[in-house]
Design a protein around this motif. Structure first.
Motif, PDB file in Angstrom:
ATOM      1  N   ARG A 120       1.044  -1.377  -0.092  1.00  0.00           N
ATOM      2  CA  ARG A 120       0.078   0.113   0.113  1.00  0.00           C
ATOM      3  C   ARG A 120       0.864   1.276   0.008  1.00  0.00           C
ATOM      4  O   ARG A 120       0.456   2.295  -0.693  1.00  0.00           O
ATOM      5  CB  ARG A 120      -0.807   0.148   1.257  1.00  0.00           C
ATOM      6  N   ARG A 121       2.044   1.243   0.642  1.00  0.00           N
ATOM      7  CA  ARG A 121       2.885   2.460   0.610  1.00  0.00           C
ATOM      8  C   ARG A 121       3.600   2.607  -0.511  1.00  0.00           C
ATOM      9  O   ARG A 121       3.722   3.645  -1.173  1.00  0.00           O
ATOM     10  CB  ARG A 121       3.891   2.260   1.681  1.00  0.00           C
ATOM     11  N   ALA A 122       3.979   1.421  -1.217  1.00  0.00           N
ATOM     12  CA  ALA A 122       4.362   1.513  -2.676  1.00  0.00           C
ATOM     13  C   ALA A 122       3.302   2.052  -3.668  1.00  0.00           C
ATOM     14  O   ALA A 122       3.727   2.920  -4.515  1.00  0.00           O
ATOM     15  CB  ALA A 122       5.253   0.084  -3.053  1.00  0.00           C
ATOM     16  N   GLU A 123       2.055   1.607  -3.610  1.00  0.00           N
ATOM     17  CA  GLU A 123       0.907   2.140  -4.303  1.00  0.00           C
ATOM     18  C   GLU A 123       0.955   3.769  -4.185  1.00  0.00           C
ATOM     19  O   GLU A 123       1.003   4.418  -5.129  1.00  0.00           O
ATOM     20  CB  GLU A 123      -0.127   1.557  -4.050  1.00  0.00           C
ATOM     21  N   ARG A 124       1.000   4.181  -2.977  1.00  0.00           N
ATOM     22  CA  ARG A 124       0.719   5.623  -2.692  1.00  0.00           C
ATOM     23  C   ARG A 124       2.149   6.171  -3.225  1.00  0.00           C
ATOM     24  O   ARG A 124       1.959   7.409  -3.873  1.00  0.00           O
ATOM     25  CB  ARG A 124       0.813   6.104  -1.067  1.00  0.00           C
ATOM     26  N   GLN A 125       3.196   5.766  -3.164  1.00  0.00           N
ATOM     27  CA  GLN A 125       4.540   6.371  -3.752  1.00  0.00           C
ATOM     28  C   GLN A 125       4.318   6.255  -5.169  1.00  0.00           C
ATOM     29  O   GLN A 125       4.798   7.365  -5.656  1.00  0.00           O
ATOM     30  CB  GLN A 125       5.855   5.612  -3.059  1.00  0.00           C
ATOM     31  N   THR A 126       3.758   5.405  -5.830  1.00  0.00           N
ATOM     32  CA  THR A 126       4.074   5.286  -7.437  1.00  0.00           C
ATOM     33  C   THR A 126       2.832   6.445  -7.682  1.00  0.00           C
ATOM     34  O   THR A 126       2.953   6.813  -8.958  1.00  0.00           O
ATOM     35  CB  THR A 126       3.355   3.836  -7.729  1.00  0.00           C
ATOM     36  N   ILE A 127       1.863   6.483  -6.967  1.00  0.00           N
ATOM     37  CA  ILE A 127       0.654   7.559  -7.393  1.00  0.00           C
ATOM     38  C   ILE A 127       1.296   8.760  -7.550  1.00  0.00           C
ATOM     39  O   ILE A 127       1.130   9.685  -8.307  1.00  0.00           O
ATOM     40  CB  ILE A 127      -0.466   7.459  -6.541  1.00  0.00           C
ATOM     41  N   GLN A 128       2.137   9.207  -6.495  1.00  0.00           N
ATOM     42  CA  GLN A 128       2.961  10.261  -6.671  1.00  0.00           C
ATOM     43  C   GLN A 128       3.768  10.588  -7.882  1.00  0.00           C
ATOM     44  O   GLN A 128       3.935  11.810  -8.270  1.00  0.00           O
ATOM     45  CB  GLN A 128       3.966  10.674  -5.380  1.00  0.00           C
ATOM     46  N   ILE A 129       4.188   9.613  -8.383  1.00  0.00           N
ATOM     47  CA  ILE A 129       4.858   9.878  -9.538  1.00  0.00           C
ATOM     48  C   ILE A 129       4.175   9.330 -10.956  1.00  0.00           C
ATOM     49  O   ILE A 129       4.854   9.214 -12.155  1.00  0.00           O
ATOM     50  CB  ILE A 129       6.146   9.002  -9.570  1.00  0.00           C
ATOM     51  N   LYS A 130       2.929   9.316 -10.876  1.00  0.00           N
ATOM     52  CA  LYS A 130       1.962   8.533 -12.044  1.00  0.00           C
ATOM     53  C   LYS A 130       2.532   9.433 -13.360  1.00  0.00           C
ATOM     54  O   LYS A 130       2.151   8.877 -14.393  1.00  0.00           O
ATOM     55  CB  LYS A 130       0.541   8.614 -11.385  1.00  0.00           C
ATOM     56  N   ASP A 131       2.659  10.766 -13.381  1.00  0.00           N
ATOM     57  CA  ASP A 131       2.512  11.377 -14.647  1.00  0.00           C
ATOM     58  C   ASP A 131       3.866  11.061 -15.210  1.00  0.00           C
ATOM     59  O   ASP A 131       4.049  11.639 -16.300  1.00  0.00           O
ATOM     60  CB  ASP A 131       2.610  13.000 -14.293  1.00  0.00           C
ATOM     61  N   HIS A 132       5.077  10.119 -14.531  1.00  0.00           N
ATOM     62  CA  HIS A 132       6.128  10.075 -15.228  1.00  0.00           C
ATOM     63  C   HIS A 132       6.275   8.486 -15.319  1.00  0.00           C
ATOM     64  O   HIS A 132       7.206   8.115 -15.835  1.00  0.00           O
ATOM     65  CB  HIS A 132       7.401  10.479 -14.299  1.00  0.00           C
ATOM     66  N   LEU A 133       5.131   7.929 -15.513  1.00  0.00           N
ATOM     67  CA  LEU A 133       5.161   6.373 -15.684  1.00  0.00           C
ATOM     68  C   LEU A 133       4.770   6.208 -17.161  1.00  0.00           C
ATOM     69  O   LEU A 133       4.050   6.788 -17.774  1.00  0.00           O
ATOM     70  CB  LEU A 133       4.224   5.584 -14.832  1.00  0.00           C
ATOM     71  N   SER A 134       5.408   5.081 -17.732  1.00  0.00           N
ATOM     72  CA  SER A 134       4.814   4.540 -19.241  1.00  0.00           C
ATOM     73  C   SER A 134       3.501   4.056 -18.986  1.00  0.00           C
ATOM     74  O   SER A 134       2.977   3.953 -20.172  1.00  0.00           O
ATOM     75  CB  SER A 134       5.929   3.554 -19.492  1.00  0.00           C
ATOM     76  N   SER A 135       3.168   3.467 -17.773  1.00  0.00           N
ATOM     77  CA  SER A 135       1.728   2.614 -17.885  1.00  0.00           C
ATOM     78  C   SER A 135       1.042   2.983 -16.374  1.00  0.00           C
ATOM     79  O   SER A 135       1.938   3.013 -15.561  1.00  0.00           O
ATOM     80  CB  SER A 135       2.196   1.185 -18.240  1.00  0.00           C
ATOM     81  N   MET A 136      -0.305   3.173 -16.656  1.00  0.00           N
ATOM     82  CA  MET A 136      -0.764   3.124 -15.584  1.00  0.00           C
ATOM     83  C   MET A 136      -1.423   1.605 -14.591  1.00  0.00           C
ATOM     84  O   MET A 136      -1.736   1.717 -13.680  1.00  0.00           O
ATOM     85  CB  MET A 136      -2.007   4.109 -15.574  1.00  0.00           C
ATOM     86  N   ILE A 137      -0.892   0.769 -15.418  1.00  0.00           N
ATOM     87  CA  ILE A 137      -1.328  -0.639 -15.133  1.00  0.00           C
ATOM     88  C   ILE A 137      -0.662  -1.066 -13.676  1.00  0.00           C
ATOM     89  O   ILE A 137      -1.116  -1.805 -12.870  1.00  0.00           O
ATOM     90  CB  ILE A 137      -1.058  -1.559 -16.309  1.00  0.00           C
ATOM     91  N   VAL A 138       0.539  -0.562 -13.648  1.00  0.00           N
ATOM     92  CA  VAL A 138       1.399  -0.766 -12.372  1.00  0.00           C
ATOM     93  C   VAL A 138       0.608  -0.266 -11.222  1.00  0.00           C
ATOM     94  O   VAL A 138       0.778  -0.815 -10.027  1.00  0.00           O
ATOM     95  CB  VAL A 138       2.712  -0.181 -12.585  1.00  0.00           C
ATOM     96  N   ILE A 139      -0.224   0.679 -11.227  1.00  0.00           N
ATOM     97  CA  ILE A 139      -0.765   1.175 -10.072  1.00  0.00           C
ATOM     98  C   ILE A 139      -2.117   0.271  -9.941  1.00  0.00           C
ATOM     99  O   ILE A 139      -2.200  -0.294  -8.503  1.00  0.00           O
ATOM    100  CB  ILE A 139      -1.458   2.724 -10.184  1.00  0.00           C
ATOM    101  N   ALA A 140      -2.611  -0.228 -10.791  1.00  0.00           N
ATOM    102  CA  ALA A 140      -3.726  -1.314 -10.731  1.00  0.00           C
ATOM    103  C   ALA A 140      -3.028  -2.562 -10.280  1.00  0.00           C
ATOM    104  O   ALA A 140      -3.690  -3.221  -9.284  1.00  0.00           O
ATOM    105  CB  ALA A 140      -4.309  -1.551 -12.046  1.00  0.00           C
ATOM    106  N   TYR A 141      -1.964  -2.902 -10.534  1.00  0.00           N
ATOM    107  CA  TYR A 141      -1.379  -3.971 -10.227  1.00  0.00           C
ATOM    108  C   TYR A 141      -1.123  -4.112  -8.507  1.00  0.00           C
ATOM    109  O   TYR A 141      -1.299  -4.794  -8.014  1.00  0.00           O
ATOM    110  CB  TYR A 141       0.028  -4.507 -10.824  1.00  0.00           C
ATOM    111  N   LEU A 142      -0.356  -2.750  -8.340  1.00  0.00           N
ATOM    112  CA  LEU A 142      -0.240  -2.769  -6.793  1.00  0.00           C
ATOM    113  C   LEU A 142      -1.408  -2.845  -5.899  1.00  0.00           C
ATOM    114  O   LEU A 142      -1.522  -3.317  -4.963  1.00  0.00           O
ATOM    115  CB  LEU A 142       0.631  -1.391  -6.366  1.00  0.00           C
ATOM    116  N   ASN A 143      -2.492  -2.201  -6.477  1.00  0.00           N
ATOM    117  CA  ASN A 143      -3.762  -1.998  -5.765  1.00  0.00           C
ATOM    118  C   ASN A 143      -4.361  -3.407  -5.460  1.00  0.00           C
ATOM    119  O   ASN A 143      -4.723  -3.944  -4.391  1.00  0.00           O
ATOM    120  CB  ASN A 143      -4.851  -1.115  -6.235  1.00  0.00           C
ATOM    121  N   ARG A 144      -4.338  -4.242  -6.524  1.00  0.00           N
ATOM    122  CA  ARG A 144      -4.784  -5.588  -6.603  1.00  0.00           C
ATOM    123  C   ARG A 144      -3.892  -6.417  -5.511  1.00  0.00           C
ATOM    124  O   ARG A 144      -4.378  -7.656  -5.190  1.00  0.00           O
ATOM    125  CB  ARG A 144      -4.984  -6.158  -7.926  1.00  0.00           C
TER     126      ARG A 144
END
Length: 184
Positions: free
Chosen positions: A131-155
């Motif tokens: 969950r912490r990794a997910e929150r940190q990833t959301i902070q850099i979401k505009d710099h990601l190649s894909s948003m699927i990584v956020i869905a993966y961490l959530n799931r």
């Protein structure tokens, strides 16, 4: 291949593609937290090897591999080719794992406290790290190649919650319900 390169001795590391960033960079924080969760999963598995838990161990081993894909996503700047991308299939596999484990569990009717067996408690800890990794990833979401990584961490955190419940159930540990102050 030597484990030490000395290239990080001044507090910098390389992203995929060669860009150098400080080790305190939000991207490094995110993939470092994923690595932390992966290590905790390995620790949880060590507490299960002598138990009848092969089904969940196999799932957790798959998640450990997947987390390397997540790390690749997080360490690759937007616009660069991710060497091991996380895909929708990874997310769907987690959903299948959740559905499979839930068939063995009684329905959840209220919040429960993290704990139970050693392995179950460690899985709950891994869930909170994800969950912490997910929150940190959301902070850099505009710099990601894909948003699927956020869905993966959530799931993944959902899966780890169910896996902790499943392990505790299989080992005969009852869940401890949360009681609000008004009921206590």
């Amino acid at each position: 291949m030597k484990i030490y390169t000395k290239t990080g001795d001044q507090g910098y590391t390389s992203l995929i593609g060669g860009e150098r960033v400080e080790k305190k960079h939000p991207r490094v924080e995110a993939y470092g937290t994923v690595d932390e969760a992966n290590s905790v999963l390995g620790f949880a598995i060590t507490k299960m090897v002598d138990q009848p838990l092969e089904k969940v161990i196999s799932m957790l081993n798959q998640v450990q591999h997947d987390l390397f894909h997540v790390g690749a996503e997080l360490s690759t700047p937007k616009g660069r080719n991710v060497p091991w991308p996380i895909t929708e299939e990874h997310v769907k596999r987690l959903e299948q794992f959740i559905d499979d484990l839930e068939t063995d569990l009684p329905p959840l009717k209220q919040f429960i406290l993290p704990g139970g067996s050693e392995a179950g408690a460690i899985l709950h800890l891994a869930r909170t790290i994800i969950r912490r990794a997910e929150r940190q990833t959301i902070q850099i979401k505009d710099h990601l190649s894909s948003m699927i990584v956020i869905a993966y961490l959530n799931r993944c955190s959902d899966f780890l919650f169910i896996a902790a419940r499943w392990v505790n159930h299989k080992l005969g540990y009852e869940e401890t319900p949360f009681y609000s102050p008004a009921k206590h």
